[in-house]
Design a protein around this motif. Sequence first.
Motif, PDB file in Angstrom:
ATOM      1  N   GLY A  46       0.828  -1.202   0.000  1.00  0.00           N
ATOM      2  CA  GLY A  46       0.000   0.000   0.000  1.00  0.00           C
ATOM      3  C   GLY A  46       0.863   1.252   0.000  1.00  0.00           C
ATOM      4  O   GLY A  46       0.663   2.170  -0.798  1.00  0.00           O
ATOM      5  N   ILE A  47       1.809   1.235   0.929  1.00  0.00           N
ATOM      6  CA  ILE A  47       2.693   2.408   1.020  1.00  0.00           C
ATOM      7  C   ILE A  47       3.479   2.574  -0.287  1.00  0.00           C
ATOM      8  O   ILE A  47       3.612   3.684  -0.812  1.00  0.00           O
ATOM      9  CB  ILE A  47       3.651   2.263   2.219  1.00  0.00           C
ATOM     10  CG1 ILE A  47       2.853   2.443   3.512  1.00  0.00           C
ATOM     11  CG2 ILE A  47       4.765   3.296   2.137  1.00  0.00           C
ATOM     12  CD1 ILE A  47       3.642   2.153   4.761  1.00  0.00           C
ATOM     13  N   LEU A  48       3.952   1.450  -0.759  1.00  0.00           N
ATOM     14  CA  LEU A  48       4.731   1.507  -2.011  1.00  0.00           C
ATOM     15  C   LEU A  48       3.902   2.122  -3.137  1.00  0.00           C
ATOM     16  O   LEU A  48       4.321   3.035  -3.842  1.00  0.00           O
ATOM     17  CB  LEU A  48       5.186   0.095  -2.389  1.00  0.00           C
ATOM     18  CG  LEU A  48       6.022   0.019  -3.667  1.00  0.00           C
ATOM     19  CD1 LEU A  48       7.373   0.647  -3.419  1.00  0.00           C
ATOM     20  CD2 LEU A  48       6.184  -1.419  -4.111  1.00  0.00           C
ATOM     21  N   ILE A  49       2.711   1.571  -3.270  1.00  0.00           N
ATOM     22  CA  ILE A  49       1.828   2.089  -4.330  1.00  0.00           C
ATOM     23  C   ILE A  49       1.557   3.576  -4.117  1.00  0.00           C
ATOM     24  O   ILE A  49       1.635   4.391  -5.029  1.00  0.00           O
ATOM     25  CB  ILE A  49       0.503   1.299  -4.364  1.00  0.00           C
ATOM     26  CG1 ILE A  49       0.761  -0.112  -4.863  1.00  0.00           C
ATOM     27  CG2 ILE A  49      -0.510   2.004  -5.261  1.00  0.00           C
ATOM     28  CD1 ILE A  49      -0.438  -1.019  -4.731  1.00  0.00           C
ATOM     29  N   GLY A  50       1.251   3.881  -2.855  1.00  0.00           N
ATOM     30  CA  GLY A  50       0.939   5.268  -2.532  1.00  0.00           C
ATOM     31  C   GLY A  50       2.089   6.195  -2.890  1.00  0.00           C
ATOM     32  O   GLY A  50       1.899   7.207  -3.585  1.00  0.00           O
ATOM     33  N   LEU A  51       3.272   5.824  -2.423  1.00  0.00           N
ATOM     34  CA  LEU A  51       4.423   6.690  -2.671  1.00  0.00           C
ATOM     35  C   LEU A  51       4.698   6.824  -4.159  1.00  0.00           C
ATOM     36  O   LEU A  51       4.941   7.913  -4.677  1.00  0.00           O
ATOM     37  CB  LEU A  51       5.670   6.127  -1.975  1.00  0.00           C
ATOM     38  CG  LEU A  51       5.710   6.294  -0.449  1.00  0.00           C
ATOM     39  CD1 LEU A  51       6.914   5.578   0.117  1.00  0.00           C
ATOM     40  CD2 LEU A  51       5.743   7.768  -0.087  1.00  0.00           C
ATOM     41  N   PHE A  52       4.657   5.695  -4.821  1.00  0.00           N
ATOM     42  CA  PHE A  52       4.949   5.706  -6.248  1.00  0.00           C
ATOM     43  C   PHE A  52       3.951   6.591  -7.001  1.00  0.00           C
ATOM     44  O   PHE A  52       4.313   7.449  -7.793  1.00  0.00           O
ATOM     45  CB  PHE A  52       4.914   4.285  -6.797  1.00  0.00           C
ATOM     46  CG  PHE A  52       5.197   4.223  -8.255  1.00  0.00           C
ATOM     47  CD1 PHE A  52       4.160   4.054  -9.170  1.00  0.00           C
ATOM     48  CD2 PHE A  52       6.480   4.363  -8.728  1.00  0.00           C
ATOM     49  CE1 PHE A  52       4.426   3.995 -10.521  1.00  0.00           C
ATOM     50  CE2 PHE A  52       6.749   4.319 -10.077  1.00  0.00           C
ATOM     51  CZ  PHE A  52       5.716   4.127 -10.968  1.00  0.00           C
ATOM     52  N   THR A  53       2.691   6.345  -6.712  1.00  0.00           N
ATOM     53  CA  THR A  53       1.664   7.129  -7.389  1.00  0.00           C
ATOM     54  C   THR A  53       1.831   8.611  -7.097  1.00  0.00           C
ATOM     55  O   THR A  53       1.705   9.460  -7.978  1.00  0.00           O
ATOM     56  CB  THR A  53       0.270   6.665  -6.953  1.00  0.00           C
ATOM     57  OG1 THR A  53       0.200   5.264  -7.098  1.00  0.00           O
ATOM     58  CG2 THR A  53      -0.818   7.315  -7.781  1.00  0.00           C
ATOM     59  N   ARG A  54       2.136   8.890  -5.840  1.00  0.00           N
ATOM     60  CA  ARG A  54       2.298  10.296  -5.490  1.00  0.00           C
ATOM     61  C   ARG A  54       3.443  10.935  -6.261  1.00  0.00           C
ATOM     62  O   ARG A  54       3.333  12.051  -6.774  1.00  0.00           O
ATOM     63  CB  ARG A  54       2.546  10.425  -3.995  1.00  0.00           C
ATOM     64  CG  ARG A  54       2.328  11.854  -3.527  1.00  0.00           C
ATOM     65  CD  ARG A  54       2.393  11.951  -2.064  1.00  0.00           C
ATOM     66  NE  ARG A  54       3.780  11.799  -1.618  1.00  0.00           N
ATOM     67  CZ  ARG A  54       4.223  12.247  -0.446  1.00  0.00           C
ATOM     68  NH1 ARG A  54       3.405  12.857   0.358  1.00  0.00           N
ATOM     69  NH2 ARG A  54       5.463  12.059  -0.112  1.00  0.00           N
ATOM     70  N   SER A  55       4.550  10.166  -6.340  1.00  0.00           N
ATOM     71  CA  SER A  55       5.682  10.751  -7.053  1.00  0.00           C
ATOM     72  C   SER A  55       5.345  10.957  -8.521  1.00  0.00           C
ATOM     73  O   SER A  55       5.703  11.970  -9.118  1.00  0.00           O
ATOM     74  CB  SER A  55       6.920   9.877  -6.895  1.00  0.00           C
ATOM     75  OG  SER A  55       7.033   8.965  -7.957  1.00  0.00           O
ATOM     76  N   ARG A  56       4.634  10.030  -9.118  1.00  0.00           N
ATOM     77  CA  ARG A  56       4.262  10.198 -10.531  1.00  0.00           C
ATOM     78  C   ARG A  56       3.334  11.397 -10.693  1.00  0.00           C
ATOM     79  O   ARG A  56       3.440  12.182 -11.634  1.00  0.00           O
ATOM     80  CB  ARG A  56       3.543   8.960 -11.050  1.00  0.00           C
ATOM     81  CG  ARG A  56       4.362   7.690 -11.090  1.00  0.00           C
ATOM     82  CD  ARG A  56       5.514   7.745 -12.043  1.00  0.00           C
ATOM     83  NE  ARG A  56       6.712   8.192 -11.345  1.00  0.00           N
ATOM     84  CZ  ARG A  56       7.744   8.739 -11.934  1.00  0.00           C
ATOM     85  NH1 ARG A  56       7.767   8.904 -13.221  1.00  0.00           N
ATOM     86  NH2 ARG A  56       8.776   9.113 -11.224  1.00  0.00           N
ATOM     87  N   LEU A  57       2.393  11.497  -9.730  1.00  0.00           N
ATOM     88  CA  LEU A  57       1.470  12.618  -9.830  1.00  0.00           C
ATOM     89  C   LEU A  57       2.205  13.943  -9.682  1.00  0.00           C
ATOM     90  O   LEU A  57       1.889  14.932 -10.348  1.00  0.00           O
ATOM     91  CB  LEU A  57       0.386  12.517  -8.757  1.00  0.00           C
ATOM     92  CG  LEU A  57      -0.778  11.574  -9.086  1.00  0.00           C
ATOM     93  CD1 LEU A  57      -1.752  11.531  -7.938  1.00  0.00           C
ATOM     94  CD2 LEU A  57      -1.481  12.026 -10.355  1.00  0.00           C
TER      95      LEU A  57
END
Lengths: 144, 598
Positions: free
Chosen positions: B194-205
């Motif tokens: 979850g955190i991984l996805i969250g962080l990754f998505t945030r960085s892409r955004l």
Amino acid sequence: MKGTFVYSRVILRSDTGQNSMKPNSHLVLVVDDEQIGLEVRKILLERSGYRVLTASDGPAGLEIFSAEPVEAVVLDYSMPGMHGGEVAARMRQAKPQVPILLLSAYIGLSAEVTSVVDLYMTKGEGAPVLLEKLGSLLDPISIP
Amino acid sequence: MNLSQFKTILRQVFLLPVVALLVVAGALYVQIRGANVTVNLIQDSDARISQATLVSKLIVDEESGLRGYETTGDSRFLQPYADAESRLQKEIQNLDQVAGGDADQKHDIADLRDEHQTWRDAFALPIIATVRGGGQTNDVDLNLHGKVLMDAVRHDLTDIIQKAEANRARRIARWHRQVRTMLMGLLVLALGMGILIGLFTRSRLHAVSDAYQSSLDILSRRAEELFQSEQQLRTTLDSIGDGVITCDAEGLVQLMNPVARELTGWSQTEANGRPLEEVFRIINETTREPMETPVAKVKRLDKTVGMASHHTILLRKDGTEMDISDSGAPIRDKKGETSGIVLVFRDITMERKTQEALMANEKLAVAGRLAATIAHEIHNPLDSVSNLLYLMRNGASQEESSRFMDMAEQELARVTQISRAMLGLYRESKAPVVVDLKEMLEEILLLMERRLNDLGVTVSTEMPKPVEVAAFPAELRQVFTNLVTNAAEAAGTGGAVKVSVAPRCAGIDAIGQKQQPGATVTIADNGPGIPDDIQPHLFQPFFTTKGEHGTGLGLWVSRGIVNKHGGAIALNSVTGTAHGTIVSVFLATNPTINAGGD
């Protein structure tokens, strides 16, 4: 006058017979490039008791001037080649004592020109004036 | 950020959670499989326990059957024993199978078999035989012996069952452990992913939002630059000293700069959107007819049209008139299509007045230059006439007088001729008249005879026949006097000037243009010629090669007059060995007079 202008030297010796009789008639040289004007002036002067020599341009006039015992010169100003002022200057150099009367159709010739000659008058002032002035140059007393 | 980068980000953001969840699923699957194995083992234990219990029950049945038979001697009580006995071997066999690979259990089961066999052989069968034989089996020691044997059996069974139960308990504990592990693992993984996805998505955004922000910045900067540039252009336009009007492709007014507004008398709001012809009304100076505006011309020809001839009058809004000069050009967009038309014009009233003054001045100057001629050509003959009259008054004979009068007449005729020519120079007719060029040129040469002689120039002519054209005589005289003077001054002392006039028929010229009938006057001199770098300037106003003595206006004015007469003036000059200049003036026999000239 059309065509090429031709320098012509016309030397007329007065031969009317009247003046050669008068012992103290003066010899006058008239220089003018206008043919008719020259002839008329010659007749006028001869009728007034002068002996007249004529020339149609500066060089011819100078020749006669030096060759003959001319006593006075009636000189036109505007002539092709050498104009009257130049002719007068040379005449002065040759025989400074001979009086020169400059005739001109122009008004207002420069001082250098008028200072060379003794008297200066414009054409059209009339024959009496010319005769009077010429007389005054030659002989203050004798009036033809 | 470009489109492909953005698509990559979209792909990444889509794939990562999928991959992460797959990983979690994988982990989960592994755990569940492990747990399953344990469950199977538990079931095995269960099977073992129930089998052992079954065996135990059968043995009890055996024993109770035997006991019953022993007690009653009735063979009906032996039935359970027989049933159990028949099944027991098989069930023990099953138990053995169910034990699987457990060596310890197998050993126990083997023991059990043995013990049971021993009981049977040593106790049960003999008892049965005895009872069948009618004997007595109450013997305590015998039964005790049987009990001991049975105890051993029971002991074995209990062992077996207890071990199986212990196994089972162990396995259940293991299963519980596995489940706990699984749950924790699941929790950790879920959190982690979850955190991984969250962080990754945030960085892409963030990346996308940064790119978006920088795009916005660029746009806003560009908009600012555009605004500044527009302001600058607007200021420049407003500052231009000429009137500027822009129209759209249809010829409707869009923009007028301050000078245009002032000159036309229209304000921006009033003029906006109107057809140009309403705002910019121009008429021809001479015909007073409305003229085609440069905008209409540009629309028609689709190219820049230069300043029209200087004879346009602008009718301002209040009706007053103003001399103007105008030009128009198309506004093209990037594709080269005409997106509008721009018109530039200015008030040339002062310019016109100056030009007129200059031309009048030049006219006088030309006359002035002939002053010498006047003086001579009039004074000389008059002087002769005066002298002749004097002679006639003072004693001339009839014959002489007659001669004198002839001479006087001759001289007066000269005067008249010249004075007439002089007057002709001034007097101007309202409309063109028929002029004999031959006669005019002869007159001019006569007038200039003095001057030509003074300069020492020889003049020749070639004018075989009279040539007539319609023209304004005074103006033509001015032109020819100017040209002959130029030629004479160029030829210099000993030089030659030739004047000729020849008619020209109608026809087609070298470049295929129709030619009107007319006449060509040629004035040639053999002077040094005009260098090529000077030739283009000759007809410009105020250009002179005569230093202080030239006004520089002669050729300019002459060309203006010739153009006014619908004619043409051309100059050819050669420097070098074959030096000389030829000026040709063509005049049409019946020209269309252009008011105002150039």
